[in-house]
Enzyme design. Structure first.
Site, PDB file in Angstrom:
ATOM      1  N   GLY A  17      53.459   9.329  33.530  1.00  0.00           N
ATOM      2  CA  GLY A  17      53.891   7.998  34.103  1.00  0.00           C
ATOM      3  C   GLY A  17      54.618   6.993  33.119  1.00  0.00           C
ATOM      4  O   GLY A  17      53.901   6.897  31.974  1.00  0.00           O
ATOM      5  N   ARG A  78      57.221  14.976  34.307  1.00  0.00           N
ATOM      6  CA  ARG A  78      56.147  15.959  34.080  1.00  0.00           C
ATOM      7  C   ARG A  78      56.574  17.107  33.877  1.00  0.00           C
ATOM      8  O   ARG A  78      57.575  17.663  34.551  1.00  0.00           O
ATOM      9  CB  ARG A  78      55.187  15.661  35.295  1.00  0.00           C
ATOM     10  N   ASP A 109      46.257  10.975  29.378  1.00  0.00           N
ATOM     11  CA  ASP A 109      45.513  12.097  28.900  1.00  0.00           C
ATOM     12  C   ASP A 109      46.177  13.476  28.949  1.00  0.00           C
ATOM     13  O   ASP A 109      46.008  14.311  28.186  1.00  0.00           O
ATOM     14  CB  ASP A 109      44.109  11.981  29.556  1.00  0.00           C
ATOM     15  N   THR A 131      49.505   4.258  29.502  1.00  0.00           N
ATOM     16  CA  THR A 131      49.186   4.434  30.772  1.00  0.00           C
ATOM     17  C   THR A 131      48.886   2.953  31.159  1.00  0.00           C
ATOM     18  O   THR A 131      47.869   2.101  30.715  1.00  0.00           O
ATOM     19  CB  THR A 131      48.106   5.395  31.036  1.00  0.00           C
ATOM     20  N   ASP A 133      46.648   2.672  33.670  1.00  0.00           N
ATOM     21  CA  ASP A 133      45.321   2.694  34.408  1.00  0.00           C
ATOM     22  C   ASP A 133      44.298   2.316  33.402  1.00  0.00           C
ATOM     23  O   ASP A 133      43.457   2.014  34.031  1.00  0.00           O
ATOM     24  CB  ASP A 133      45.169   4.067  34.757  1.00  0.00           C
ATOM     25  N   ASP A 135      42.471   4.198  31.660  1.00  0.00           N
ATOM     26  CA  ASP A 135      41.524   5.200  31.848  1.00  0.00           C
ATOM     27  C   ASP A 135      41.353   6.126  30.757  1.00  0.00           C
ATOM     28  O   ASP A 135      40.797   7.238  30.914  1.00  0.00           O
ATOM     29  CB  ASP A 135      41.980   5.839  33.215  1.00  0.00           C
ATOM     30  N   ARG A 177      45.113   5.220  39.969  1.00  0.00           N
ATOM     31  CA  ARG A 177      44.716   6.552  39.975  1.00  0.00           C
ATOM     32  C   ARG A 177      43.493   6.918  40.533  1.00  0.00           C
ATOM     33  O   ARG A 177      42.619   6.140  41.291  1.00  0.00           O
ATOM     34  CB  ARG A 177      45.154   7.323  38.851  1.00  0.00           C
TER      35      ARG A 177
END
Length: 330
Positions: A17, A78, A109, A131, A133, A135, A177
């Protein structure tokens, strides 16, 4: 540092992303490498572009005026096939054919795992956490998070104005996510009455909705004219939730899913600056002969970890921060 560096040619790719600040990171990688006397090659469309040999000699003009732009100038994609050994071997051979002996990967990741596989094939690799996120467990900061939160917060403020005017309940779903950091930050920053995050959701949706209904009715009885719920993507089901809440409370309820607007826009100063430092450190790690590393930010310092160690770390929302968020919404 000249050609005595452990690497002579660095490749750069962005994967997964997109995130605001990726351009600042790739710009910093390129310009730091040139300052160290190292050649730079760009790779379009992530690992997919690498397998398709979409590699070019990067010139300084490519990095001009991109620091303020969202997205990624190298594009992204991707690539499921990259999980297979034969494609990892193919990618390493393509890199060698371009004399690329060091690679900087900017992504999440999944992108880190790709970098790890290329390191096993003999290509020196360093990954940067790109990212929205937040995360990635090894770092307190990921490229794009600050911009995404500010973008979402501005949209939430606008929706709240309308929600207040119509005395509605608004459920606003933000990205992330399976992580609730965007929701948590946006909820606190916008003064939301309720914040829903996957880290504190046990999967019992009827129980969750009943708690929300009780909260809305309680505040309505106290004279509150509107109600704001920030819902994380990992909890989801915002439209169905809105319908059931309206039926149970009699309060007009609307759901808004902010979606990919959170990925775009001009990166904040924080995302530009942090991404720039991370990009520069990635080059210096490669110059020192390091490989299979991921750059992070922790306790006010830019640091690096072995990718295997980084991927093995678990991350959770701080319980104190979540409890404070709940208190502030009451």
């Amino acid at each position: 540092m000249n050609k005595t560096s452990a690497v002579q040619t660095i490749g750069i790719l962005t994967s997964g992303g997109d995130a605001p600040g990726m351009n600042a990171a790739l710009r910093a990688v390129a310009r730091t490498a040139w300052a160290r006397g190292i050649d730079v090659k760009g790779i379009y469309r992530g690992y997919s572009g690498l397998l398709n040999d979409e590699i070019f000699d990067m010139k300084k003009e490519f990095t001009c005026d991109i620091i303020s732009r969202g997205g990624t100038a190298l594009f992204t994609a991707r690539c499921e096939e990259f999980k297979q050994l034969e494609y990892q071997e193919k990618a390493a051979e393509i890199l060698r054919s371009h004399n690329i002996d060091g690679l900087v990967v900017i992504g999440g990741d999944g992108s880190f795992r790709g970098a790890q596989k290329l390191s096993a094939q003999g290509i020196n690799t360093v990954a940067l956490p790109g990212t929205i996120d937040l995360d990635i467990a090894c770092t307190e900061y990921t490229i794009g998070f600050d911009t995404a939160v500010n973008t979402a917060m501005q949209a939430i403020d606008k929706i709240r104005d309308s929600s207040t005017s119509h005395e509605r309940c608004s459920i606003i779903e933000v990205m992330g996510r399976n992580a609730g950091y965007i929701a948590l930050w946006c909820g606190i920053a916008s003064g939301a009455e309720d914040i829903l995050i996957p880290e504190r959701f046990d999967g019992n949706r009827p129980k969750l909705e009943n708690e929300l209904i009780e909260s809305i009715l309680e505040k309505k009885a106290l004279g509150k004219k509107h109600h704001l719920i920030i819902n994380a993507e990992g909890v989801g089901h915002s439209y169905g939730m809105a319908k059931r809440i309206e039926q149970a409370t009699g309060v007009e309820t609307r759901a808004s899913i902010l979606g990919h607007m959170q990925r775009g826009g001009n990166p904040t100063a924080k995302d530009r600056v942090y991404a720039s430092y991370m990009g520069a450190l990635a080059v210096d790690l490669l110059c020192s002969g390091a490989t299979n590393r991921v750059v992070g930010y922790r306790n006010g310092q830019y640091i690096d970890y072995d990718i295997e160690d980084a991927l093995g770390m678990a991350k959770d929302v701080d319980q104190y921060e979540f409890e404070i968020a709940q208190i502030l919404g009451r």
